[in-house]
Scaffold this active site. Structure first.
Site, PDB file in Angstrom:
ATOM      1  N   CYS A 154     -11.093   0.357  -0.835  1.00 28.10           N
ATOM      2  CA  CYS A 154      -9.666   0.192  -1.125  1.00 28.10           C
ATOM      3  C   CYS A 154      -9.426  -0.670  -2.372  1.00 28.10           C
ATOM      4  O   CYS A 154      -8.292  -0.833  -2.797  1.00 28.10           O
ATOM      5  CB  CYS A 154      -8.959  -0.405   0.074  1.00 28.10           C
ATOM      6  N   HIS A 169      -2.584  -3.254  -2.167  1.00 30.59           N
ATOM      7  CA  HIS A 169      -3.137  -2.079  -1.486  1.00 30.59           C
ATOM      8  C   HIS A 169      -2.316  -1.826  -0.228  1.00 30.59           C
ATOM      9  O   HIS A 169      -2.016  -2.743   0.527  1.00 30.59           O
ATOM     10  CB  HIS A 169      -4.611  -2.319  -1.142  1.00 30.59           C
ATOM     11  N   ASN A 199      -2.438   4.591   4.875  1.00 28.17           N
ATOM     12  CA  ASN A 199      -3.442   3.919   4.044  1.00 28.17           C
ATOM     13  C   ASN A 199      -4.288   4.993   3.364  1.00 28.17           C
ATOM     14  O   ASN A 199      -5.031   5.705   4.033  1.00 28.17           O
ATOM     15  CB  ASN A 199      -4.298   3.013   4.942  1.00 28.17           C
TER      16      ASN A 199
END
Lengths: 333, 82
Positions: A122, A258, A289
């Site tokens: 990520c 993020h 996500n």
């Protein structure tokens, strides 16, 4: 000894354009609830996620990347032939060799740029951005395409009530090019390999091939440990990135963390004591996500909806499996 | 100087109030964080981090799951505070 001529790069680098691709299929929490014992309310309260996009068979890692790249290149006002480097960050492209970056470079008509994949979970967008900036300033490419792309639905255990609702698919891309002013700040990045088990693939591919376990590998995480690290340790990294850029949170227009989980985002904002005027990306609500894709996707949406504008000063921070992280201050394209 | 149990409980009450909006008087030794005080697993992490700062104690992730009640947390802090 022969004298080697030094390379000639640009004085600085900047993000010139951004583009995103979200798969057509929108998946609401009701679909997730078909395979786990939970509720829409529980999912929303723990993650802030209401819907996410899942890719179809046709929406491959390459296809989504090409769509996002086309938009980023157009937004940057350059042509594909000018691209001298293509960096793709992904953990969900299942054909490991050759790098998908080469196929993308070819199919967008970029000619023969340097092209390679990176694996930084990520934090992948920040890692790619930092490499691209280095390439432009060092002079090995005039324009570099940085792509974050994931099909995390392929790595989701739909029967795991702790993670089934978290992940989504998509691609985000930016073009990094030369600048007369510093528009990408110093990167604060690093890794904490001693915490590698807190976010990980359940088993390696070779274990799966050998039949143990029978279940396809998926992403798994230790929720509380990840939450603590993401909120409290990453707030320190975010502050360090502001300090490195020589600004304070009062100078910020936009914060793009993020998009892991709304609870992490909310707690980070609180811990960082961000001023009210700072626009905070909350794309996770409708995108889930998407790992390396989440920051450029959120950036594109903020600009497209008018919540942020070109020239705004944004703090971006990625963090995830590794554990790895990367934070920097950028000027929005 | 180490905090007394009374000081620890009132400190925890202020923390839980700040994070979960629960009235301080509801935060009693026998209350379960999740079942009685509406502190979910993620808010619990915030409570733990705030308690670490306030009482100068380290509460590792592995120990957090054992802190079911306010009394569990108060005992842990009393035992581990510097």
């Amino acid at each position: 000894m022969a004298k080697i001529r030094p390379s000639q790069g640009a004085p600085y680098a900047r993000i010139m354009g951004v583009g995103g691709y979200r798969p057509t299929r929108v998946v609401p929490n009701e679909v997730i609830l078909e395979t786990i014992d939970s509720s829409d309310e529980w999912i929303r309260s723990r993650s802030g996620i209401a819907t996410r996009h899942w890719a179809s068979d046709e929406e491959t890692v390459a296809m989504m990347s090409i769509e996002a790249s086309g938009k980023a290149i157009a937004d940057a006002g350059i042509t594909p032939e000018q691209i001298g480097g293509v960096i793709v960050s992904t953990v969900s492209h299942f054909k490991q060799t050759p790098a998908v970056a080469t196929e993308i470079a070819d199919r967008i008509g970029a000619g023969k740029p340097a092209a390679f994949d990176i694996s930084a979970g990520c934090a992948g967008f920040g890692y790619g951005l930092t490499l691209a900036k280095g390439m432009v300033v060092e002079g090995s490419a005039d324009y570099v395409l940085v792509i974050g792309v994931e099909r995390l639905s392929d790595l989701t255990d739909l029967e795991d009530r702790a993670t089934a609702f978290l992940f989504g698919d998509g691609a985000g891309a930016v073009v990094v090019g030369p600048s007369q002013e510093p528009e990408i700040g110093p990167t604060v990045w690093g890794s904490e390999g001693d915490k590698s088990n807190t976010i990980t693939q359940t088993v390696p591919w070779d274990d799966y091939r050998n039949g143990t376990p029978e279940k396809f590998p998926a992403l798994t995480q230790e929720g509380q440990a990840v939450f603590r690290w993401a909120v409290f340790e990453m707030a320190k990294i975010a502050q360090q990135a502001l300090d490195a850029a020589g600004i304070t949170s009062a100078d910020l227009d936009v914060f793009i963390p993020h998009q892991a989980n709304m609870r992490i985002i909310d707690s980070m904002v609180k811990t960082l004591k961000l001023p009210e005027h700072v626009t905070v990306a909350r794309d996770v609500e409708t995108t889930g996500n998407t790992s390396a894709a989440s920051i450029p996707l959120a950036m594109e949406r903020l600009l497209a909806t008018g919540q942020a504008k070109s020239g705004d000063t944004a703090l971006v921070i990625g963090f995830g499996a590794g554990l790895v992280y990367a934070a920097t201050v950028v000027t929005l394209p | 100087m180490a905090a007394t149990q009374e000081e620890i409980v009132s400190g925890l009450a202020e923390i839980v109030n700040e994070i979960a909006g629960i009235p301080v008087e509801d935060v009693q030794l026998d209350k379960s964080f999740t079942d009685d005080l509406d502190v979910d697993s993620l808010s619990m992490v915030e409570v733990v981090v705030a308690a670490e700062e306030r009482f100068d104690v380290k509460i590792p992730d592995d120990d957090v799951k054992n802190l079911k009640t306010v009394g569990d947390a108060a005992d842990y802090i009393a035992k581990h505070q510097a």
